[in-house]
Scaffold this active site. Structure first.
Site, PDB file in Angstrom:
ATOM      1  N   SER A 101      -4.180 -13.933   2.907  1.00 42.00           N
ATOM      2  CA  SER A 101      -4.521 -15.356   2.836  1.00 42.00           C
ATOM      3  C   SER A 101      -5.962 -15.679   2.474  1.00 42.00           C
ATOM      4  O   SER A 101      -6.278 -16.831   2.206  1.00 42.00           O
ATOM      5  CB  SER A 101      -4.167 -16.044   4.161  1.00 42.00           C
ATOM      6  OG  SER A 101      -2.786 -16.299   4.209  1.00 42.00           O
TER       7      SER A 101
ATOM      8  N   SER B 171      -2.949 -18.495   2.164  1.00 40.44           N
ATOM      9  CA  SER B 171      -2.990 -19.801   2.787  1.00 40.44           C
ATOM     10  C   SER B 171      -4.369 -20.447   2.811  1.00 40.44           C
ATOM     11  O   SER B 171      -4.471 -21.647   3.011  1.00 40.44           O
ATOM     12  CB  SER B 171      -2.466 -19.689   4.219  1.00 40.44           C
ATOM     13  OG  SER B 171      -3.351 -18.921   5.016  1.00 40.44           O
TER      14      SER B 171
ATOM     15  N   LYS C 202     -11.941 -23.265   7.441  1.00 43.43           N
ATOM     16  CA  LYS C 202     -10.492 -23.465   7.282  1.00 43.43           C
ATOM     17  C   LYS C 202     -10.006 -24.310   8.457  1.00 43.43           C
ATOM     18  O   LYS C 202     -10.540 -24.206   9.577  1.00 43.43           O
ATOM     19  CB  LYS C 202      -9.788 -22.101   7.262  1.00 43.43           C
ATOM     20  CG  LYS C 202      -8.305 -22.151   6.894  1.00 43.43           C
ATOM     21  CD  LYS C 202      -7.739 -20.737   6.746  1.00 43.43           C
ATOM     22  CE  LYS C 202      -6.246 -20.722   6.451  1.00 43.43           C
ATOM     23  NZ  LYS C 202      -5.737 -19.352   6.266  1.00 43.43           N
TER      24      LYS C 202
END
Lengths: 472, 480
Positions: free
Chosen positions: B177, B153, B78
Site C-alpha cells: 500500500s 491504499s 494518511k
C-alpha cells in the site's frame, strides 16, 4: 447402580495489580464510571496493548503456589465475540499455550482428604460492566482490561461439598499468595461449574455449565439442584443437553441459557499485537523466592509450637488468621492461649458477618495486652470478653485503661475475699454439706455467690481455693 | 522555481538559511492543494492549525533556538494515522466524523521534529485496496494522468507528494500500500522492516503485516523521514530494539561491490514488456556501475498472495470488530436491540471490499477451517521468510518490479477483485517475509506513466536499500 456426580470448576480471579493488564490505567473497584480508561482499554482505533509484567508475575506466583508447571513459552490469543462491555470485541486470553499447566490442591471433606488436579491457569483480561438504567443500558469500562487468571480444574470433584471445599481452599491460597482480594460481591472472584452425572462404572455423562454463582452457598445449592435434575431427566429417559444454565438464587433452580448448537465460535487466534511471552527459568526462580509461607508450612510450625492439628488447621485456613495470630504472638508469646481466643472469640465475631466482610478488625497489640491481663489473672473471663467487645468496635481502645474505667480488675485480695466467703459459707450450710459430700458442682454456686457479692470481680481461682480451705 | 518544486532536503536548507519561512511554505502548499483539488488526494486539511504551528517554528528559528530536524516542513498523514484533534476517517463512512482523541507515535515524532501536519490523505477504506477507488469519499486520481488510478491504499499520500501539495507524506503498507501507489505516481516510498516503526495510533488493518513508511519525491528525503519515525516504542510491543542508524549516512557510497539479487519468480509472464525492459535496463545500469548481479531463487513466491489474503483478512476481521456502533463512529439511527445495532451500523458503515475481507477473515478462523487456512498460511509464511533469508545469504539487495504494469484506468479493475488482488503479487511477499522494500521510479512507459523499481533488503537493512536507490536516482536525475 448408583449415580455418580462429576464436577469441574473454572474460577476467574482478578489480580490485584496497580494497573490494568494491557495499559497503564488504574485497577480500582468502585471508582466513578469510565474514569480509569484510556485509548487502549476503550479500544480507540489504532491503540495497542502492552503486557503488564506485574500481572504475569502474580499469575506465576499463584501457579507456583499450587504446583503448576510454568511454561517458558506462552501465547496470548484473541477470543472474538461481540458484547457491549467488550470494547475491542475480542478478549485477550490464552488458549493453546497457557502460562501455567497442571498442579492441584488437597481438600478435606468429613475427614477424608482428596487431591484435586488442575488443568491450567492462564492470564486474560476482564470485560467492562453494563449498567442498566430506565433510560437505556450504559457501559462502564473501568473494569475492562483488569487482569484475570482463570484457574481450570480437572473434573475431580464428586459432590457439592467437595466443590465448595475446593473453592474455599483455592480462595484461601489466592489470599495467602496475596495476588487477589477475592471479593465475591465485587466480582473479583467468580465461578463456573461444569457438571455431569453417570452411573457407577459407566462413561462420563453429558455436562452442563452453570453460571451466575455468586457465593459458596449458591455453588453448593446449584450443584445439588443440578445433579438431582440431571438424574431425574436420565431416569425419565430424557437425555441431557449440553448447554449453559443460569442459576436463579431466589428460585433455587437452574435455567437453560444457550445450547451448544447456538454457542459462539470464538475464532481464537494468536494476538499479533502481543509477542509470545517468554519467561526464563531464572525469572521463574526469582518469583519463587517471593512466594510467601503457605498454609501447610505454617501449620507445621504452629504444631511445633504446641498447637493441636485441629487448631493449627483452623488458624491457617486463611492467611489473614495466620498473619494475625503471628502478630499477636509477637507481643505475647503464648501460642495455645492466643490460638484458643482467636478460634473461639474472634471466629465467632467473623461468622456473624457476610462472607466478603470477614475481616479481623483488631489491633493485635491491644488484643495481646488484653490476653496478658486475662492470663495473669488481672481480669477474669467475663472482663476479658467485655474488653474484647470494645476492642472489636474500636481499634484505638486501650485495654489497661478499660480495666480501670470499667472497674474490671479482679479481686485478688485474699483477705477481703476470705471475709466475703466466710459470710457466704456461714449462710449456706446446705451447700457446704453437699460440697463436702463430694458434689463438685456446688462449687459453681459458691463462685456465683462470690461474684454477686463482688460485682463480678472475684478471682474464681482464689474463690475456689479459699472455699475449700474454709470448709476443711 | 516555486518553493513546492524543491525536495524536502532542499527546502530544509532554505528554511535553515532563513531564505524561506514555514508560513510561506504552508501558504504555497495550500495554493497547490487548491489548484489540484480535483485529484481528491486529501480528506481533510488543517490550514489554521498549520499556520499557527509554522509561525511558532519561524519565531523559534528567528530567536536562534534549536529547532527539530524537520522544522517547518509541511507534510501529510494518511487518514488512518491519529493526530489529536484531527479527523481520522480511514476513508470510511463508519469513521466519517471521528476526531482523534490521541496522537500516533509516528505522528508525534514528526510533530516533535517540527514537521507541520497540513492534512490527512485519502486512501482505500481501512487500507484495503490497490487503486484508491475503495474510498467512501471518492477515488483519488493519478496526478500524472487523471484518467488513471494512483494506486492504493496510500493513493492519497502518493498523489499528494507527486502533485507537490506537500514535501512528504506518511502511508501504511500491509501488502504494497505504500510501494504500489509510489510506483504508479512516480514517487519514492518505503515499507520499512516490520517492527522498525511504531504502529501505536495507526488504525490497524492486519497487525502482523502493517508498517508505516514515508512517501517522498527523492531517496534522500525518504531516508530523512525514516530517521525521524523509526525506533522502539514502549507503546508497541512489536517494535524492535534494533539500533536505528542514520539512513542518510551511506547515500553517496555508490554500488561498487554491492551484490544485487535477481529472482526469476519476479519476472513472470504477467509483466508488461515495457516494465520488463525498463527493469532489465536498470539492472544493467547497476552492473555497469560496479554492482555484481547474482541470480537467486524464491521458489515459494507465488504462494505469498494466498498466504496474504488468509492472514491479513483474519486479522482484519478481528481488528475491525471494535467498530460496533457502541463507543464511537457510526451508529445506525434505528435499531431493535444490541445485535441489530451491530448489524445495521456495520452494514451501513462499511464498504463492499471491507465487508468482503471481514467475511473472508472470519471464515478462515472459524472452527473446522482454522487448521486448513490460518494455521497453514502461518506455516507457509515461515517457508517464504526462510527463502528470503536464504536469498540474502548471496546478495545485499533484491531488485524486482514493484508492479507488473503501470497505472491502470479508473474503473478498469473495480469489478474484478481477483484482478485487483493480483496487482500486489510483487509487493505482498515482502510483508509476508517482514523485510524492508522501497519503490522508486526507474523510467516511464510509452504513455508517460511511471515505472516502479522495488529494492528489497534483509531485515533492518534499510540503509543498504537507500544506498542502492540513491546511486540510481543520482545517475538518472537529468531524465526526470
Amino acid at each position: 447402580m448408583s449415580w455418580k456426580t462429576v464436577i469441574g470448576l473454572e474460577v476467574h480471579s482478578e489480580l490485584n495489580t496497580n494497573t490494568k493488564c494491557f495499559c497503564g490505567c488504574k485497577n480500582e473497584f468502585g471508582d466513578k464510571p469510565n474514569t480509569n480508561c484510556c485509548p487502549v482499554c476503550t479500544a480507540m482505533p489504532g491503540a495497542l496493548p502492552v503486557l503488564n509484567r506485574d500481572a504475569v508475575e502474580r499469575a506465576i506466583l499463584m501457579g507456583l503456589a499450587v504446583g503448576c508447571k510454568i511454561n517458558n513459552y506462552s501465547v496470548f490469543e484473541r477470543k472474538n465475540y461481540f458484547y457491549p462491555d467488550l470494547s475491542k470485541a475480542y478478549q485477550i486470553s490464552q488458549l493453546e499455550y497457557p502460562l501455567c499447566l497442571g498442579g492441584g490442591l488437597e481438600i478435606e471433606v468429613d475427614g477424608v482428604k482428596k487431591f484435586i488436579r488442575l488443568d491450567r491457569i492462564h492470564l486474560e483480561e476482564d470485560a467492562g460492566k453494563l449498567i442498566h438504567t430506565p433510560h437505556g443500558t450504559l457501559v462502564d469500562y473501568n473494569r475492562g482490561g483488569v487482569p484475570l487468571i482463570e484457574i481450570v480444574s480437572k473434573p475431580d470433584m464428586n459432590s457439592a461439598e467437595e466443590a465448595v471445599a475446593y473453592l474455599e481452599k483455592l480462595r484461601s491460597t489466592l489470599l495467602y499468595v496475596g495476588v487477589s482480594d477475592c471479593k465475591m460481591q465485587e466480582g473479583s472472584i467468580r465461578f463456573d461449574v461444569n457438571i455431569s452425572v453417570n452411573r457407577e462404572g459407566e462413561p462420563l455423562g453429558t455436562r452442563t455449565e452453570l453460571k451466575n454463582l455468586n457465593s459458596f452457598k449458591a455453588v453448593m445449592r446449584a450443584i445439588k439442584y443440578e445433579s438431582t435434575r440431571q438424574i431425574e431427566e436420565l431416569e425419565a429417559g430424557r437425555p441431557i443437553i449440553q448447554e449453559t444454565r443460569r442459576w436463579d438464587d431466589e428460585k433455587g433452580k437452574t435455567y437453560a441459557m444457550r445450547s451448544k448448537e447456538d454457542s459462539q465460535d470464538y475464532r481464537y487466534f494468536p494476538d499479533p499485537d502481543l509477542i509470545p511471552l517468554n519467561v526464563t527459568n531464572e525469572y521463574i526462580d526469582s518469583i519463587r523466592a517471593k512466594l510467601p509461607k503457605l498454609a501447610p508450612q505454617r501449620k507445621k510450625e504452629y504444631m511445633e509450637m504446641g498447637l493441636t492439628e485441629q487448631d493449627a488447621t483452623l488458624i491457617t485456613n486463611e492467611r489473614e488468621y495466620a498473619d494475625f495470630f503471628e502478630k499477636v504472638l509477637s507481643y505475647f508469646n503464648e501460642p495455645k492461649f492466643v490460638c484458643n481466643w482467636i478460634t473461639a472469640e474472634v471466629f465467632k465475631k467473623l461468622n456473624a458477618l457476610e462472607e466478603d466482610d470477614r475481616k479481623i478488625n483488631l489491633n493485635p497489640e491491644s488484643l495481646a495486652q488484653m490476653l496478658k491481663l486475662y492470663k495473669d489473672g488481672e481480669i477474669n473471663q467475663a472482663g476479658a470478653r467485655k474488653i474484647f467487645d470494645i476492642l472489636w468496635e474500636n481499634g484505638d481502645a486501650d485495654p489497661n485503661e478499660l480495666v480501670e474505667k470499667l472497674g474490671l480488675k479482679q479481686m485478688n485480695d485474699t483477705g477481703a475475699l476470705r471475709a466475703v466467703l466466710e459470710k457466704i459459707v456461714n449462710d449456706n450450710p446446705k451447700a457446704v454439706a453437699e460440697l463436702k459430700g463430694g458434689n463438685e458442682k456446688t462449687m459453681a454456686f459458691f463462685v456465683g455467690q462470690a461474684m454477686k457479692a463482688t460485682q463480678g470481680k472475684a478471682n474464681p481461682k482464689l474463690v475456689n481455693e479459699i472455699v475449700r480451705e474454709l470448709i476443711k | 522555481m516555486k518553493y513546492i518544486d524543491y525536495s524536502l532536503s532542499e527546502i530544509l536548507d532554505l528554511l535553515n538559511s532563513k531564505k524561506v519561512t514555514a508560513v510561506e511554505l504552508v501558504n504555497s502548499c495550500f495554493e497547490q492543494i487548491e489548484a489540484t483539488a480535483d485529484l481528491n488526494a486529501l480528506n481533510s486539511t488543517y490550514k489554521e492549525m498549520a499556520l499557527a504551528r509554522a509561525k511558532e517554528i519561524d519565531e523559534a528559528r528567528t530567536r536562534g533556538e534549536k529547532v527539530g530536524a524537520l522544522a517547518g516542513v509541511p507534510i501529510v498523514l494518511k487518514d488512518n494515522i491519529n493526530f489529536l484533534g484531527t479527523k481520522t476517517s480511514c476513508a470510511s463512512k463508519f469513521l466519517e466524523n471521528f476526531v482523534s482523541p490521541y496522537t500516533a507515535t509516528c505522528a508525534k515524532k514528526l510533530y516533535d521534529a517540527g514537521a507541520i501536519i497540513i492534512g490527512k490523505a485519502n486512501m482505500d477504506e481501512f487500507a484495503m485496496g490497490s487503486s484508491n477507488e475503495n474510498s467512501a469519499f471518492g477515488a483519488v486520481k493519478n496526478p500524472v494522468d487523471n484518467t488513471c488510478v494512483p494506486g492504493g491504499s496510500s493513493g492519497g499520500s502518493a498523489c499528494s507528494v507527486a502533485a507537490k501539495q506537500c514535501f512528504a507524506a506518511l502511508g501504511t503498507d500491509t501488502g504494497g500500500s505504500i510501494r504500489e501507489p509510489s510506483s504508479f505516481c512516480g514517487v519514492v516510498g518505503i515499507k520499512p522492516t516490520y517492527g522498525r516503526v511504531s504502529r501505536y495510533g495507526v488504525v490497524a488493518f492486519a497487525s502482523s503485516l502493517d508498517q508505516v513508511g514515508p512517501l517522498t519525491r527523492t531517496v534522500r528525503d525518504n531516508a530523512t523521514m525514516l530517521n525521524i519515525i523509526s525506533g522502539k516504542d514502549e507503546a508497541d510491543m512489536t517494535t524492535s530494539n534494533t539500533a536505528v542508524p542514520d539512513f542518510t549516512a551511506n547515500l553517496d557510497k555508490g554500488v561498487k561491490g554491492i551484490k544485487i539479487g535477481v529472482a526469476k519468480q519476479f519476472f513472470t509472464d504477467q509483466l508488461s514488456s515495457e516494465v520488463s525492459t525498463t527493469l532489465k535496463n536498470a539492472i544493467e545500469w547497476y552492473r555497469q556501475a560496479g554492482a555484481e548481479i547474482v541470480e537467486v531463487d524464491l521458489p515459494s513466491l507465488d504462494t505469498a498472495l494466498a498466504v496474504y489474503y488468509v492472514i491479513s483478512s483474519a486479522e482484519a476481521a478481528s481488528n475491525l470488530a471494535r467498530f460496533d456502533g457502541v463507543k464511537y463512529g457510526r451508529r445506525a439511527p434505528v435499531y431493535k436491540d444490541v445485535v441489530d445495532l451491530y448489524f445495521k451500523s456495520r452494514t451501513q458503515g462499511f464498504g463492499a471490499e471491507v465487508k468482503r475481507r471481514i467475511m473472508l477473515g472470519n471464515y478462515v478462523l472459524s472452527s473446522g477451517y482454522y487448521d486448513a487456512f490460518y494455521r497453514k498460511a502461518k506455516r507457509v509464511q515461515k517457508v517464504i521468510r526462510n527463502e528470503f533469508n536464504k536469498a540474502f545469504e548471496s546478495c545485499d539487495v533484491l531488485i524486482s518490479p514493484t508492479t507488473a504494469t503501470t497505472a491502470f484506468k479508473l474503473g478498469e479493475k473495480s469489478n474484478d477483485c481477483v484482478a485487483m488482488y493480483l496487482t500486489d503479487i510483487f509487493t505482498v511477499p515482502i510483508n509476508i517475509a517482514g523485510v524492508p522494500a522501497l519503490s522508486m521510479p526507474c523510467g516511464k512507459d510509452s504513455k508517460g506513466l511511471p515505472i516502479g523499481m522495488q529494492i528489497i533488503a534483509k531485515h533492518f537493512n534499510e540503509a543498504t536499500i537507500y544506498q542502492v536507490a540513491n546511486a540510481f536516482e543520482t545517475a538518472h536525475k537529468e531524465e526526470k
